[in-house]
Scaffold this active site. Structure first.
Site, PDB file in Angstrom:
ATOM      1  N   ASP A   1      82.602 -29.907  44.197  1.00  9.05           N
ATOM      2  CA  ASP A   1      82.193 -31.180  44.789  1.00  9.05           C
ATOM      3  C   ASP A   1      82.097 -31.072  46.306  1.00  9.05           C
ATOM      4  OD1 ASP A   1      82.577 -32.965  42.230  1.00  9.05           O
ATOM      5  OD2 ASP A   1      84.301 -31.642  42.392  1.00  9.05           O
TER       6      ASP A   1
ATOM      7  N   GLU B   1      78.648 -25.351  39.559  1.00 10.37           N
ATOM      8  CA  GLU B   1      77.337 -25.836  39.983  1.00 10.37           C
ATOM      9  C   GLU B   1      76.804 -25.076  41.204  1.00 10.37           C
ATOM     10  OE1 GLU B   1      76.748 -30.037  39.849  1.00 10.37           O
ATOM     11  OE2 GLU B   1      75.426 -30.040  41.584  1.00 10.37           O
TER      12      GLU B   1
HETATM   13  O1  TRH Z   1      84.670 -24.668  42.022  1.00 14.77           O
HETATM   14  P1  TRH Z   1      83.759 -24.906  40.884  1.00 14.77           P
HETATM   15  O2  TRH Z   1      84.289 -24.520  39.572  1.00 14.77           O
HETATM   16  O3  TRH Z   1      83.285 -26.391  40.850  1.00 14.77           O
HETATM   17  C1  TRH Z   1      83.099 -27.093  39.666  1.00 14.77           C
HETATM   18  C2  TRH Z   1      81.662 -27.559  39.525  1.00 14.77           C
HETATM   19  O4  TRH Z   1      81.119 -28.109  40.680  1.00 14.77           O
HETATM   20  C3  TRH Z   1      81.566 -28.552  38.413  1.00 14.77           C
HETATM   21  O5  TRH Z   1      80.268 -29.085  38.350  1.00 14.77           O
HETATM   22  C4  TRH Z   1      82.583 -29.659  38.641  1.00 14.77           C
HETATM   23  O6  TRH Z   1      82.541 -30.556  37.614  1.00 14.77           O
HETATM   24  C5  TRH Z   1      83.962 -29.062  38.719  1.00 14.77           C
HETATM   25  O7  TRH Z   1      84.028 -28.127  39.761  1.00 14.77           O
HETATM   26  C6  TRH Z   1      85.017 -30.096  38.956  1.00 14.77           C
HETATM   27  O8  TRH Z   1      82.418 -24.020  41.116  1.00 14.77           O
HETATM   28  P2  TRH Z   1      81.216 -24.175  42.140  1.00 14.77           P
HETATM   29  O9  TRH Z   1      80.430 -25.398  41.839  1.00 14.77           O
HETATM   30  O10 TRH Z   1      80.517 -22.915  42.109  1.00 14.77           O
HETATM   31  O11 TRH Z   1      81.896 -24.368  43.569  1.00 14.77           O
HETATM   32  C7  TRH Z   1      82.513 -23.343  44.266  1.00 14.77           C
HETATM   33  C8  TRH Z   1      82.232 -23.468  45.746  1.00 14.77           C
HETATM   34  O12 TRH Z   1      83.009 -22.533  46.472  1.00 14.77           O
HETATM   35  C9  TRH Z   1      80.777 -23.157  46.109  1.00 14.77           C
HETATM   36  O13 TRH Z   1      80.359 -24.021  47.150  1.00 14.77           O
HETATM   37  C10 TRH Z   1      80.833 -21.726  46.649  1.00 14.77           C
HETATM   38  C11 TRH Z   1      82.153 -21.761  47.335  1.00 14.77           C
HETATM   39  N1  TRH Z   1      82.808 -20.468  47.587  1.00 14.77           N
HETATM   40  C12 TRH Z   1      83.087 -20.122  48.890  1.00 14.77           C
HETATM   41  O14 TRH Z   1      82.747 -20.866  49.830  1.00 14.77           O
HETATM   42  N2  TRH Z   1      83.732 -18.940  49.123  1.00 14.77           N
HETATM   43  C13 TRH Z   1      84.121 -18.110  48.137  1.00 14.77           C
HETATM   44  O15 TRH Z   1      84.720 -17.038  48.404  1.00 14.77           O
HETATM   45  C14 TRH Z   1      83.791 -18.491  46.788  1.00 14.77           C
HETATM   46  C15 TRH Z   1      84.193 -17.583  45.653  1.00 14.77           C
HETATM   47  C16 TRH Z   1      83.152 -19.672  46.545  1.00 14.77           C
END
Ligand code: TRH
Length: 417
Positions: free
Chosen positions: A28, A306
């Site tokens: 989010d 996402e």
């Molecule tokens: O963290 P998530 O599992 O988020 C999820 C989804 O958004 C889902 O739709 C929602 O319902 C749930 O949470 C509650 O995975 P997502 O969406 O990939 O988000 C991870 C974020 O972290 C993304 O913006 C990339 C960022 N990121 C970094 O900035 N640095 C890192 O080293 C990594 C591994 C990720």
């Protein structure tokens, strides 16, 4: 002329306000921060981003110092701590209610006093609910629909106010996905000098020269949820003939890494682990930009939720999407809907499809991985073709700005209904 090059009318510059409640994980806040940055940098829009979980934000931005503050500016985006209950001065309330756009991210529910102030404002903000991304067909039908709200005024009489559903998506008629300017060019530049980009990325870690020089070694990033499927993949990588270098950012995947390697505790960033053909490096949680670099330099990316899912598509590498698991496998139709858009129905994609399906049902994927690995070169071509196709579509920020322009500047109507 692209939207980015169009002169930005002054009305667009008045603040856009985003509200974000961190459900769990980072998706989010990850989406809101990425969108806010793009609106600021590419459209010159003043953006205020209200976040409820301030500690999670400090961790996400790697800015521990903000924990003691209530307001903080990063790259031109003004972060504000969304306390519950939400207490703001009458002047701030009036300013926010009358701003250009208010985005309620992922149905996080705006503070009731704000909704009431919007209903009573002579120039209420355009109110949008930014929804979760889905490739399902119904998204086209629901995107941009108004949801009329009835809000009591000071005297208790109902006032009509529209809230619009804004659905991200992959096809025409949806809100698109986030893609900032220059993203594909940055991937192309890293990938055109891959050995150099890889050694720069891996330089902080203690890895043997022999491993780094092994051209047949598969480099994989792994950012997913824990479980049996992940442990079975680690087992497959360990027993495979060819080597794999698996790069795992801090987070939930480490629970399975810990149990696979039979460790007493979760391994810390910088730890290098090995078993059979598998070498695994634990990475610190990085900035979003560095995470993009990681996706770019890998041969295969495991992503989730996402935002990382979308970023992996733009990195143009074969991937596995681990969906946020839902009760009674409600996430599986979402996977199928996306896969039918993504796939060109080739044989290698059938192997990928089986792998995604089993993984997302938490099954043992050992044999499926062995079947999939030889298909990766063919899947690389398909991933590149999808990357190019997706990049042809207008992106989410462009669609939001266009929606605002259509609604407010052409029709002259804002939220009132
Ligand atoms: O963290 P998530 O599992 O988020 C999820 C989804 O958004 C889902 O739709 C929602 O319902 C749930 O949470 C509650 O995975 P997502 O969406 O990939 O988000 C991870 C974020 O972290 C993304 O913006 C990339 C960022 N990121 C970094 O900035 N640095 C890192 O080293 C990594 C591994 C990720």
């Amino acid at each position: 002329m692209s939207l980015q090059n169009k002169p930005v009318p002054s009305a667009v510059i008045t603040p856009w306000i985003l509200f974000c409640a961190a459900v769990d994980n980072y998706g989010d806040i990850g989406v809101c921060w990425r969108l806010a940055r793009q609106l600021r940098q590419e459209y010159g829009i003043a953006v205020e981003l209200w976040v409820d979980d301030w500690a999670a934000l400090a961790r996400f931005l790697s800015e521990p110092s903000i924990a003691s503050q209530d307001s903080h500016v990063v790259q031109g985006v003004h972060f504000r701590h969304w306390h519950s209950p939400w207490v703001v001065s009458a002047q701030s309330l009036e300013r926010i209610a009358g701003s250009a756009v208010i985005i309620e991210a992922f149905a996080c529910s705006l503070p009731p006093i704000l909704v009431s102030a919007m209903a009573n404002s002579a120039t209420p903000a355009l109110w949008l609910n930014l929804e979760y991304l889905s490739a399902e067909d119904w998204v086209k039908e629901c995107h941009a629909l108004p949801s009329p709200q009835s809000v009591p005024n000071a005297a208790g009489a109902p006032i009509g106010l529209n809230k619009y559903f804004f659905f991200p998506g992959f096809v025409e008629g949806t809100g698109g996905v986030l893609r900032e300017a220059g993203l594909l060019e940055r991937h192309a530049s890293l990938q055109s000098a891959l050995p150099l980009a890889r050694s720069a990325f891996l330089a902080p870690f203690t890895l043997s020269k022999e491993l780094l020089d092994d051209r047949r070694c598969l480099v994989m990033s792994l950012f997913c949820y824990e479980g049996l499927a992940l442990r079975s993949l680690l087992a497959a990588l360990a027993e495979a003939e060819e080597r794999t270098l698996c790069l795992v950012p801090e987070g939930r995947s480490l629970r399975s890494v810990q149990s696979f390697f039979e460790l007493d505790e979760e391994p810390a960033p910088g730890t290098v682990l090995g078993r059979g053909s598998l070498t695994l490096v634990v990475l610190p949680f990085s900035s979003q930009d560095d995470y993009d670099r990681l996706l770019s330099i890998c041969d295969f990316n495991i992503v989730r939720g996402e935002d990382s899912f979308v970023r992996a598509q733009f990195a143009g590498r074969p991937m596995l999407w681990h969906l946020y698991p839902q009760h009674q496998n409600a996430h599986l139709p979402k996977m199928e809907a996306f896969f039918s858009l993504y796939s060109e129905e080739s044989e290698p994609e059938a192997a990928l499809h089986s792998f995604w399906g089993s993984w997302n049902q938490g099954e043992d994927c050992r044999d499926l991985w062995h079947h999939l690995r030889p298909q990766l070169p063919a899947l690389q071509r398909q991933a590149r073709s999808w990357q190019q196709k997706l990049a042809q579509r207008p992106d989410l920020a462009a669609n939001l700005v266009q929606f605002y322009r259509d609604r407010v500047e052409i029709n002259g109507t804002e939220g009132a209904c």
